[in-house]
Design a protein around this motif. Structure first.
Motif, PDB file in Angstrom:
ATOM      1  N   ARG A 101       0.849  -1.194   0.000  1.00  0.00           N
ATOM      2  CA  ARG A 101       0.000   0.000   0.000  1.00  0.00           C
ATOM      3  C   ARG A 101       0.883   1.241   0.000  1.00  0.00           C
ATOM      4  O   ARG A 101       1.815   1.354   0.784  1.00  0.00           O
ATOM      5  CB  ARG A 101      -0.897  -0.012   1.244  1.00  0.00           C
ATOM      6  N   LEU A 102       0.569   2.191  -0.873  1.00  0.00           N
ATOM      7  CA  LEU A 102       1.284   3.457  -0.928  1.00  0.00           C
ATOM      8  C   LEU A 102       0.287   4.591  -0.722  1.00  0.00           C
ATOM      9  O   LEU A 102      -0.834   4.547  -1.222  1.00  0.00           O
ATOM     10  CB  LEU A 102       1.985   3.640  -2.278  1.00  0.00           C
ATOM     11  N   VAL A 103       0.684   5.598   0.026  1.00  0.00           N
ATOM     12  CA  VAL A 103      -0.159   6.767   0.204  1.00  0.00           C
ATOM     13  C   VAL A 103      -0.395   7.418  -1.149  1.00  0.00           C
ATOM     14  O   VAL A 103       0.529   7.600  -1.925  1.00  0.00           O
ATOM     15  CB  VAL A 103       0.526   7.762   1.170  1.00  0.00           C
ATOM     16  N   LYS A 104      -1.642   7.790  -1.421  1.00  0.00           N
ATOM     17  CA  LYS A 104      -1.994   8.133  -2.790  1.00  0.00           C
ATOM     18  C   LYS A 104      -1.756   9.585  -3.188  1.00  0.00           C
ATOM     19  O   LYS A 104      -1.182   9.855  -4.226  1.00  0.00           O
ATOM     20  CB  LYS A 104      -3.459   7.759  -3.034  1.00  0.00           C
ATOM     21  N   SER A 105      -2.177  10.548  -2.429  1.00  0.00           N
ATOM     22  CA  SER A 105      -2.206  11.907  -2.978  1.00  0.00           C
ATOM     23  C   SER A 105      -1.724  12.977  -1.993  1.00  0.00           C
ATOM     24  O   SER A 105      -2.151  14.110  -2.065  1.00  0.00           O
ATOM     25  CB  SER A 105      -3.638  12.245  -3.407  1.00  0.00           C
ATOM     26  N   ILE A 106      -0.863  12.601  -1.084  1.00  0.00           N
ATOM     27  CA  ILE A 106      -0.357  13.580  -0.128  1.00  0.00           C
ATOM     28  C   ILE A 106       0.911  14.221  -0.676  1.00  0.00           C
ATOM     29  O   ILE A 106       1.792  13.533  -1.182  1.00  0.00           O
ATOM     30  CB  ILE A 106      -0.075  12.906   1.234  1.00  0.00           C
ATOM     31  N   THR A 107       1.006  15.525  -0.576  1.00  0.00           N
ATOM     32  CA  THR A 107       2.189  16.242  -1.037  1.00  0.00           C
ATOM     33  C   THR A 107       2.792  17.008   0.131  1.00  0.00           C
ATOM     34  O   THR A 107       2.086  17.731   0.832  1.00  0.00           O
ATOM     35  CB  THR A 107       1.840  17.223  -2.167  1.00  0.00           C
ATOM     36  N   VAL A 108       4.076  16.819   0.344  1.00  0.00           N
ATOM     37  CA  VAL A 108       4.790  17.533   1.404  1.00  0.00           C
ATOM     38  C   VAL A 108       5.981  18.230   0.787  1.00  0.00           C
ATOM     39  O   VAL A 108       6.860  17.579   0.214  1.00  0.00           O
ATOM     40  CB  VAL A 108       5.261  16.568   2.512  1.00  0.00           C
ATOM     41  N   LYS A 109       6.018  19.590   0.891  1.00  0.00           N
ATOM     42  CA  LYS A 109       7.123  20.366   0.326  1.00  0.00           C
ATOM     43  C   LYS A 109       7.367  20.009  -1.136  1.00  0.00           C
ATOM     44  O   LYS A 109       8.485  19.744  -1.565  1.00  0.00           O
ATOM     45  CB  LYS A 109       8.389  20.159   1.155  1.00  0.00           C
ATOM     46  N   HIS A 110       6.275  19.908  -1.902  1.00  0.00           N
ATOM     47  CA  HIS A 110       6.337  19.698  -3.355  1.00  0.00           C
ATOM     48  C   HIS A 110       6.752  18.278  -3.737  1.00  0.00           C
ATOM     49  O   HIS A 110       7.032  18.015  -4.897  1.00  0.00           O
ATOM     50  CB  HIS A 110       7.276  20.702  -4.031  1.00  0.00           C
ATOM     51  N   GLU A 111       6.811  17.347  -2.798  1.00  0.00           N
ATOM     52  CA  GLU A 111       7.200  15.978  -3.132  1.00  0.00           C
ATOM     53  C   GLU A 111       6.080  15.015  -2.756  1.00  0.00           C
ATOM     54  O   GLU A 111       5.541  15.065  -1.647  1.00  0.00           O
ATOM     55  CB  GLU A 111       8.480  15.584  -2.395  1.00  0.00           C
ATOM     56  N   LYS A 112       5.699  14.148  -3.688  1.00  0.00           N
ATOM     57  CA  LYS A 112       4.652  13.178  -3.450  1.00  0.00           C
ATOM     58  C   LYS A 112       5.128  12.128  -2.447  1.00  0.00           C
ATOM     59  O   LYS A 112       6.177  11.506  -2.615  1.00  0.00           O
ATOM     60  CB  LYS A 112       4.257  12.482  -4.750  1.00  0.00           C
ATOM     61  N   VAL A 113       4.319  11.931  -1.384  1.00  0.00           N
ATOM     62  CA  VAL A 113       4.677  10.919  -0.402  1.00  0.00           C
ATOM     63  C   VAL A 113       4.667   9.526  -1.030  1.00  0.00           C
ATOM     64  O   VAL A 113       5.440   8.648  -0.661  1.00  0.00           O
ATOM     65  CB  VAL A 113       3.709  10.984   0.802  1.00  0.00           C
ATOM     66  N   SER A 114       3.799   9.325  -2.031  1.00  0.00           N
ATOM     67  CA  SER A 114       3.707   8.012  -2.675  1.00  0.00           C
ATOM     68  C   SER A 114       4.984   7.643  -3.408  1.00  0.00           C
ATOM     69  O   SER A 114       5.180   6.476  -3.764  1.00  0.00           O
ATOM     70  CB  SER A 114       2.523   7.993  -3.643  1.00  0.00           C
ATOM     71  N   ASN A 115       5.860   8.629  -3.653  1.00  0.00           N
ATOM     72  CA  ASN A 115       7.126   8.335  -4.319  1.00  0.00           C
ATOM     73  C   ASN A 115       8.212   7.910  -3.342  1.00  0.00           C
ATOM     74  O   ASN A 115       9.321   7.592  -3.753  1.00  0.00           O
ATOM     75  CB  ASN A 115       7.613   9.575  -5.090  1.00  0.00           C
ATOM     76  N   MET A 116       7.891   7.913  -2.041  1.00  0.00           N
ATOM     77  CA  MET A 116       8.890   7.616  -1.022  1.00  0.00           C
ATOM     78  C   MET A 116       8.844   6.137  -0.633  1.00  0.00           C
ATOM     79  O   MET A 116       7.848   5.443  -0.874  1.00  0.00           O
ATOM     80  CB  MET A 116       8.651   8.477   0.226  1.00  0.00           C
ATOM     81  N   SER A 117       9.909   5.684  -0.012  1.00  0.00           N
ATOM     82  CA  SER A 117       9.946   4.304   0.493  1.00  0.00           C
ATOM     83  C   SER A 117       8.992   4.181   1.673  1.00  0.00           C
ATOM     84  O   SER A 117       8.646   5.177   2.319  1.00  0.00           O
ATOM     85  CB  SER A 117      11.367   3.951   0.934  1.00  0.00           C
TER      86      SER A 117
END
Length: 582
Positions: A529-545
């Motif tokens: 499961r990856l977080v879908k649409s949260i953005t923190v400081k211009h970076e998508k959380v879903s792109n993180m480990s």
């Protein structure tokens, strides 16, 4: 072909009646001499008085093989240089120009600097032979040389510039020397009162070259007036040349846009002039020649176009140039006389380097400090309505707090930040962009500064009220009216923010729980499961480990707790104040 055969061919050429194939054969014989290490013999042949007719007719064909030897820096370098020098003084100038331009156009990418440095002096000799017809050929030569030079990487550090690995600095030095006699010719003719059509055309070609060099390479160059580097010297040569060819610096910057015949692309023209403004007002190159009659406000107004275009560029060199030009343009402007200025304020927060952001904020604060109270109030309202950037808005709210603090000091009270004009501004500061559905993490900078502002205002209002005597009924009534409006704004803001925090905490908690369960069950990577649409400081959380996602989500919950603690403290201050009133 043996020596005897070569001599026979040469004798036939001397007698006249050259054929079309003879030109290629002459080139082949010369190339063979160079390949066999007989450059001295070739030079002797070219310089022999008896052969000057042949050299004048067919010598241009030897430019390419001779230039190749020079660029490769073979042992025959001196002989080949002397041979080229003899050809430039003997052959037809137009044919020589064509040959040199072809060589420049066909430069090997790995030999750009060596080719320019080797050919520029000889090309200069050819152009000087053309007398009154040299303007157009000079323009073609300068354009070809500058085009090739612009392909070279611009040194970024002082060490890179000193090493000059790709030869850009050496090229700049060579082109400055190349241009010098033509500039001197223009100055000499102006001194004699000559101003023919040919002279005007020559000035135009020099102007085109100077403006193009301002854009490439000087717009990208790292310059420091404390260090007279080759690029600095080149910039100085360009700025000295402009008035020498009767192009006053104020005209170029402020009054006379370059015609399409100078630079076809208007954007390129503006970038060139932006670099010119930077060199004059920041690096102070030829500043002593710039008229002092222009007011600081006028200079700032004119420079705003250049500042904006520099700030709109993404590379660090242009960005820092824009900030430096803005800062210098502001320095001499008196407070309360600052014109309206529109800037790419996102640049300050979107810059990739910390030092860029810090420099940007310093310049931005300098701009704010130049405004009077009314102008600050209007500017803050405008930015809160239009910036659409949480970082910028947070910085504006922080400045509002500073102005309130300043206004509470004796002798500084004003209506803009401590009277009836203040609640409308506070209402803009205490506003959630999307109401209860606002992304708190994306808007965190603004929200935290807004809560700090609200807490500070409540505390200061309490102190102000306690210092006002009930006998001063007018001022006391005035404060009560402002307080009532502040309370209305506060209540509406905190109510909405509490709902938003509650919704966000619930969502983030569920995401954190789901992520924890996924990791616990060690699901396959494809189904993690990856977080879908949260953005923190211009970076998508879903792109993180998953591990980083866990840290971000946990940090978000801590942020919500901090926001809520500030809300609680604000409500405590309000209750204390209302208890005092009772």
């Amino acid at each position: 072909m043996n020596v005897a055969q070569v001599n026979d061919v040469i004798q036939r050429w001397v007698k006249g009646g050259l054929k079309s194939d003879d030109y290629q054969q002459f080139k082949n014989i010369g190339s063979a001499c160079l390949a066999q290490g007989e450059s001295a013999q070739l030079l002797q042949f070219l310089q022999d008085e008896r052969n000057q007719g042949l050299v004048k007719s067919m010598g241009c064909g030897l430019l390419a093989p001779l230039a190749s030897e020079v660029i490769r820096k073979e042992k025959s370098l001196n002989h080949c240089q002397a041979a080229i020098a003899h050809l430039t003084k003997t052959c037809n100038p137009k044919e020589l120009l064509h040959g040199f331009l072809q060589l420049i156009e066909d430069i090997d990418p790995g030999a750009i600097a060596d080719t320019i440095i080797a050919l520029a002096p000889h090309l200069q000799t050819v152009l000087l032979r053309m007398e009154e017809e040299k303007a157009a050929p000079l323009g073609m030569a300068l354009s070809a040389l500058q085009k090739q030079m612009s392909r070279l990487p611009v040194p970024y550090t002082q060490q890179q510039e000193a090493a000059d690995e790709f030869g850009l600095c050496r090229c700049c030095t060579a082109l400055a020397a190349f241009m010098e006699p033509f500039v001197e010719e223009v100055k000499r003719k102006d001194g004699n009162g000559d101003n023919t059509a040919a002279d005007k055309e020559l000035k135009t070609e020099l102007l085109k070259f100077c403006m193009r060099c301002l854009r490439e390479p000087l717009l990208q160059a790292q310059l420091d007036r404390g260090r007279k580097s080759p690029l600095w010297v080149f910039a100085t040569e360009i700025l000295v040349t402009l008035p020498a060819i009767q192009e006053p610096l104020p005209d170029l910057l402020f009054y006379k846009p370059l015609k399409k015949s100078i630079l076809i692309d208007n954007h390129q023209s503006t970038e060139s002039r932006a670099c010119l403004a930077y060199l004059i007002f920041v690096q102070l190159i030829t500043i002593e020649r710039f008229p002092a009659i222009f007011s600081p406000v006028f200079v700032l107004q004119c420079n705003m176009e250049y500042i904006n275009i520099l700030l709109s560029r993404k590379n660090e060199s242009c960005l820092l140039k824009g900030l430096a030009l803005f800062s210098k343009s502001l320095e001499n402007v008196q407070d309360n006389s600052l014109p309206v200025a529109l800037l790419e304020l996102r640049t300050f927060y979107s810059a990739p380097q910390v030092n860029q952001r810090e420099t940007g904020l310093q310049v931005f604060q300098l701009f704010i400090n130049k405004l009077d109270a009314e102008a600050k109030h209007k500017f803050f309202r405008c930015m809160l309505k239009t910036s659409n950037h949480s970082g910028v808005e947070g910085y504006i709210v922080k400045n509002i707090k500073n102005q309130v603090e300043f206004s509470t000091k004796p002798g500084n009270r004003n209506e803009w930040f401590l009277g009836v004009e203040f609640p409308p501004l506070l209402g803009l500061a205490l506003c959630l962009p999307q109401g209860a559905e606002t992304d708190l993490l994306h808007s965190m900078d603004r929200i935290m500064e807004s809560l700090n502002l609200l807490r500070y205002v409540l505390l200061r209002d309490k102190e102000l009220r306690s210092s006002v005597s009930h006998s001063n009924s007018t001022l006391f009534s005035h404060i009560l009216d402002v307080w009532a409006e502040l309370c209305r704004i506060k209540d509406k803001y905190l109510k909405t923010l509490r709902v938003c925090i509650s919704m966000s905490r619930s969502y983030y908690s569920s995401e954190l729980k789901a992520l924890w369960e996924d990791q616990k069950q060690k699901a396959r990577a494809s189904s993690t499961r990856l977080v879908k649409s949260i953005t923190v400081k211009h970076e998508k959380v879903s792109n993180m480990s998953p591990e980083v996602q866990h840290q971000v989500l946990q940090s978000a919950l801590v942020t919500f707790d901090l926001m809520e603690s500030l809300i609680v403290r604000i409500e405590e201050i309000t209750e204390e104040k209302e208890g005092t009133q009772d």
